[in-house]
Write an enzyme that holds these catalytic residues in place. Structure first.
Site, PDB file in Angstrom:
ATOM      1  N   GLU A 459       8.896   7.170 -12.093  1.00 52.25           N
ATOM      2  CA  GLU A 459      10.093   7.985 -11.866  1.00 52.25           C
ATOM      3  C   GLU A 459      11.283   7.569 -12.735  1.00 52.25           C
ATOM      4  OE1 GLU A 459      10.595   7.932  -7.582  1.00 52.25           O
ATOM      5  OE2 GLU A 459       8.530   8.554  -7.262  1.00 52.25           O
ATOM      6  N   ASN A 501       4.662   7.780 -14.660  1.00 52.29           N
ATOM      7  CA  ASN A 501       4.450   8.599 -13.463  1.00 52.29           C
ATOM      8  C   ASN A 501       5.767   9.225 -13.024  1.00 52.29           C
ATOM      9  OD1 ASN A 501       2.656   9.499 -11.372  1.00 52.29           O
ATOM     10  ND2 ASN A 501       3.561   7.997  -9.978  1.00 52.29           N
ATOM     11  N   GLU A 566      -0.338  12.130  -6.948  1.00 55.71           N
ATOM     12  CA  GLU A 566       0.133  11.997  -5.555  1.00 55.71           C
ATOM     13  C   GLU A 566       0.159  13.356  -4.854  1.00 55.71           C
ATOM     14  OE1 GLU A 566       3.782   9.741  -5.340  1.00 55.71           O
ATOM     15  OE2 GLU A 566       3.172   8.384  -6.950  1.00 55.71           O
TER      16      GLU A 566
HETATM   17  O1  G3I Z   1       4.529  -2.647   6.027  1.00 50.31           O
HETATM   18  C1  G3I Z   1       5.819  -2.584   6.655  1.00 50.31           C
HETATM   19  C2  G3I Z   1       5.707  -3.006   8.121  1.00 50.31           C
HETATM   20  O2  G3I Z   1       5.309  -4.382   8.188  1.00 50.31           O
HETATM   21  C3  G3I Z   1       7.045  -2.816   8.800  1.00 50.31           C
HETATM   22  O3  G3I Z   1       6.929  -3.126  10.170  1.00 50.31           O
HETATM   23  C4  G3I Z   1       7.473  -1.355   8.638  1.00 50.31           C
HETATM   24  C5  G3I Z   1       8.795  -1.072   9.285  1.00 50.31           C
HETATM   25  O4  G3I Z   1       9.794  -1.709   8.526  1.00 50.31           O
HETATM   26  O5  G3I Z   1       7.588  -1.047   7.229  1.00 50.31           O
HETATM   27  C6  G3I Z   1       6.327  -1.164   6.584  1.00 50.31           C
HETATM   28  O6  G3I Z   1       6.518  -0.886   5.206  1.00 50.31           O
HETATM   29  C7  G3I Z   1       6.637   0.518   4.937  1.00 50.31           C
HETATM   30  C8  G3I Z   1       5.592   0.857   3.841  1.00 50.31           C
HETATM   31  O7  G3I Z   1       5.721   2.219   3.432  1.00 50.31           O
HETATM   32  C9  G3I Z   1       4.186   0.620   4.335  1.00 50.31           C
HETATM   33  O8  G3I Z   1       3.885   1.505   5.369  1.00 50.31           O
HETATM   34  C10 G3I Z   1       8.015   0.760   4.360  1.00 50.31           C
HETATM   35  O9  G3I Z   1       8.948   0.561   5.392  1.00 50.31           O
HETATM   36  C11 G3I Z   1       8.106   2.189   3.841  1.00 50.31           C
HETATM   37  O10 G3I Z   1       9.344   2.387   3.166  1.00 50.31           O
HETATM   38  C12 G3I Z   1       6.996   2.445   2.817  1.00 50.31           C
HETATM   39  O11 G3I Z   1       7.099   3.804   2.440  1.00 50.31           O
HETATM   40  C13 G3I Z   1       6.303   4.135   1.284  1.00 50.31           C
HETATM   41  C14 G3I Z   1       7.266   4.459   0.132  1.00 50.31           C
HETATM   42  O12 G3I Z   1       6.545   4.978  -1.004  1.00 50.31           O
HETATM   43  C15 G3I Z   1       7.985   3.220  -0.322  1.00 50.31           C
HETATM   44  O13 G3I Z   1       7.022   2.266  -0.744  1.00 50.31           O
HETATM   45  C16 G3I Z   1       5.501   5.364   1.644  1.00 50.31           C
HETATM   46  O14 G3I Z   1       4.517   5.006   2.606  1.00 50.31           O
HETATM   47  C17 G3I Z   1       4.816   5.926   0.402  1.00 50.31           C
HETATM   48  O15 G3I Z   1       4.156   7.147   0.700  1.00 50.31           O
HETATM   49  C18 G3I Z   1       5.856   6.193  -0.678  1.00 50.31           C
HETATM   50  O16 G3I Z   1       5.149   6.614  -1.827  1.00 50.31           O
HETATM   51  C19 G3I Z   1       5.968   7.044  -2.935  1.00 50.31           C
HETATM   52  C20 G3I Z   1       5.263   6.612  -4.199  1.00 50.31           C
HETATM   53  O17 G3I Z   1       5.143   5.209  -4.196  1.00 50.31           O
HETATM   54  C21 G3I Z   1       6.016   7.111  -5.428  1.00 50.31           C
HETATM   55  N1  G3I Z   1       6.158   8.577  -5.381  1.00 50.31           N
HETATM   56  C22 G3I Z   1       6.843   9.028  -4.159  1.00 50.31           C
HETATM   57  C23 G3I Z   1       6.077   8.582  -2.934  1.00 50.31           C
HETATM   58  C24 G3I Z   1       6.732   9.097  -1.667  1.00 50.31           C
HETATM   59  O18 G3I Z   1       7.999   8.536  -1.519  1.00 50.31           O
END
Ligand code: G3I
Length: 639
Positions: A459, A501, A566
């Site tokens: 991004e 990406n 994605e």
């Molecule tokens: O693993 C922790 C857990 O231990 C904790 O209890 C919980 C609450 O704080 O958080 C968990 O981590 C979360 C993680 O996903 C794993 O589930 C994060 O808070 C959360 O922010 C994270 O969100 C991901 C996000 O990227 C940021 O990494 C989404 O699942 C994921 O779908 C999203 O994917 C992105 C791509 O990387 C890039 N393109 C856009 C896409 C959607 O935003």
């Protein structure tokens, strides 16, 4: 990587190439990747002249034996055909929200926050508001009531809803247009906390006023004044699982008196085990194998740590389905896609193997996909939460799962503006290049034999206007952060496919124009980009297929591959699952019509774990039933 003239070399060539890169590193006198070369410019003109040597010793400690995960035991996961590891070190405290202080409390009631749709004329429609509120103090053990009285200048009654209600509290309706927070804070609540209610404009539901109240909870002179309330467990949502699969459920005891309750099974399937969690002392792990289909209720007794006669019984419900219910007709997606010379993949949830339905999730993923992106586990914050601290276990497990099923892995992602650990955000601007390159080096080195496809930069284009996104990387190195990241990746693994990406480039507009212009500049500087990732987070109303084909063609014309990285198609209130299926089908058709489109990945596969689960965007529903989108994918791939 299924070959559509893929540039990939055989694994042994990759290893030899990696050795060469490592030799290059050795010559450069640094322990962390990078070759000889002059400094890195930050402008956008001229040819990239190569990587400067990384510092030795490095700015932050490289991974050490302390960062190596240790073998996990079967009792704590659902994996059936790959070895699972877990972190050896004690868990870091959850990234705590900045604690509120007495100084915050003394500032008085926080200002209301108004949000309005851009097009709204707020002069003729003033925002709703609350009357009669102020911060308040309470002694732990006392019960407080805060009445929220919403008003609207135009005289009608606003709607209202609470944001996060404190544990044990309730936000009751007084049936007179007002609502009240009723709450009895206990030991665990001592300190300053906040509660926010939101008033909704009577005429425009997106026009809202959020009002926060600060609550100071003081300890009583005599702690015995605080009632000892019954303990409980953190809610376990109902799951669908498959008969015969191992099921694990984390049971987290909670007690608002701040003590740690014990947990016992009152009723459980034969052979069930309930063991203390190996890393979290407030949790136990229940594991069992449900033998037959049916509704399963497991009763758990939670016992107070102070008064052992004080207990609560909590029930966990599961739906156990027969395996036959998950058999899908036709050919698996990865097989159909391979016949078209395309890889078909998904994004894997972190620690799916520690969820109740982990075995079913793994089975379907293994059947359908030959490529995996870690959805969250390989990003900088989870992997490198503190300088010199690394948490590789979940990424290691996803690699093991991929290996067990002969899946490729897409390394998502080396450089992004999001999910950065706080310590990186606080570094000096001048150090950022090294921190970026040290991270790239450590991750690519660890997974060089598992990953041959990297989302190197994620991004890079701004959301509006098509220019370069402002981030800690671009703000410190200019656009050259992209050159440096790709050069570092190429130096570390000359045979990997390196991907840029991006999202919202599946239609005409400034963002795709900006990306193509960036590609032209990068190629003029001989930056080693091999492919462009089109994320494709869509809505079921999407119909820009001709523009998508044109954008694919523009990328292909630059000699680059196209990866759909994605894909998900969110339902809207005007679309249904058939329209969703049509979008999936047409996107795949556009890909197959483009010879350089080599990868199609959905971002997850079951609505249950989608980051957009509210919009049910994926080909399987929350109970793992295939939706029309699944059949549409089969048809588009040649079923
Ligand atoms: O693993 C922790 C857990 O231990 C904790 O209890 C919980 C609450 O704080 O958080 C968990 O981590 C979360 C993680 O996903 C794993 O589930 C994060 O808070 C959360 O922010 C994270 O969100 C991901 C996000 O990227 C940021 O990494 C989404 O699942 C994921 O779908 C999203 O994917 C992105 C791509 O990387 C890039 N393109 C856009 C896409 C959607 O935003």
């Amino acid at each position: 990587m299924t070959n559509r003239q893929s540039p990939h070399g055989a694994p042994c060539r990759r290893f030899l190439a990696f050795c060469f890169a490592a030799l290059l590193v050795a010559c450069s006198g640094s322990d962390d990747g990078g070759g000889q070369g002059t400094g890195t410019g930050t402008g956008t003109g001229g040819t990239f002249t190569g990587l400067s040597a990384l510092p030795n010793p490095p700015l932050t400690a490289a991974p050490s034996a302390d960062d190596e995960p240790v073998a996990d035991t079967e009792a704590f996961h659902t994996a059936v055909n790959f070895a699972v590891v877990r972190e050896a070190a004690d868990p870091l405290p959850e990234a705590s929200v900045v604690a509120l202080t007495e100084a915050d409390f003394a500032l008085g009631l926080p200002d209301a926050v108004v949000t309005a749709p851009a097009a709204l004329d707020t002069t003729s429609n003033a925002a709703p508001f609350f009357v009669g509120l102020d911060n308040l103090r309470v002694v732990a053990g006392e019960t407080l009531e805060i009445r929220f009285v919403p008003r609207d200048p135009e005289g009608e009654l606003p709607g209202m809803f609470p944001q996060e209600i404190p544990e044990g509290g309730s936000f009751i309706d007084n049936f007179d247009g007002t609502r009240s927070l009723i709450w009895q804070p206990l030991q665990a609540d001592i300190g300053i906390t906040s509660f926010t209610a939101v008033a909704i404009d009577p005429d425009e539901s997106d026009y809202r006023t959020s009002q926060t109240v600060l609550i100071a909870v003081d300890a009583p002179d005599d702690p015995a004044e605080i009632p000892n309330v019954a303990p409980g467990i953190k809610e376990v949502l109902p799951f669908t699982v498959r008969a015969g699969d191992p099921v694990v459920i984390e049971i987290e005891g909670v007690d608002r008196n701040g003590t740690l309750p014990s947990v016992e099974l009152e009723s459980a399937p034969a052979g069930a085990s309930l063991l203390p969690h190996p890393r979290f002392d407030d949790r136990h792990v229940l594991r069992f194998v449900p033998p037959a289909a049916g509704e399963l209720i497991i009763d758990v007794v939670v016992r107070d740590a102070v008064d052992t006669s004080l207990t609560a019984t909590e029930s966990i419900s599961l739906t156990v389905e027969t395996p036959a219910n998950f058999v899908r007709s036709g050919t698996r997606l990865k097989e159909l896609a391979a016949n078209q010379g395309v890889n078909f993949g998904f994004a894997a949830s972190p620690e799916f193997y520690r969820r109740a339905d982990g075995a079913l999730y793994a089975a379907i993923a293994a059947e359908e996909f030959d490529l995996l992106s870690p959805e969250a586990s390989l990003k900088m914050a989870p992997i490198n939460p503190l300088p010199g601290r690394y948490e590789f276990a979940d990424a290691d497990n996803l690699m093991a799962f991929a290996r067990a099923h002969a899946m490729q892995v897409r390394g998502h992602t080396l450089v992004w503006h999001r999910v950065l650990p706080d310590w990186v955000l606080e570094t000096a601007v001048a150090e950022r290049e090294v921190h970026m390159r040290e991270f790239i080096t450590r991750v690519m080195t660890r997974y060089v034999d598992d990953i041959d496809l990297w989302d190197v930069v994620n991004e890079p284009i701004a959301d509006e206007g098509g220019g370069l996104r402002s981030s800690i990387w671009s703000d410190s190195m200019g656009e050259r952060y992209i050159d440096i990241a790709f050069a570092q990746a190429r130096a570390l693994d000359p045979n990997a496919t390196l991907v840029l990406n991006e999202f919202d480039i599946g239609f005409a507009g400034p963002k795709i124009d900006g990306l193509l212009a960036l590609l032209d500049r990068l190629q003029a500087r001989e930056v080693p980009v091999d492919a462009v990732g089109f994320q494709m987070h869509l809505f079921a109303t999407y119909d820009d297929f001709d523009e998508l084909a044109a954008n694919f063609a523009a990328v292909a014309a630059r000699g680059l591959d196209i990866h759909i990285t994605e894909l998900d198609v969110s339902l809207t209130d005007t679309t249904d699952e058939q329209q969703q299926a049509d979008v999936y089908r047409e996107v795949v058709e556009v890909c197959l019509e483009q010879p350089r489109c080599r990868v199609i990945q959905t971002w997850g596969f079951t609505d249950r774990y989608s980051f957009r689960s509210f919009f049910d965007p994926l080909p399987f529903d929350a109970d793992y039933a295939a939706k029309p989108a699944y059949s549409a994918l089969q048809n588009a791939l040649g079923e």
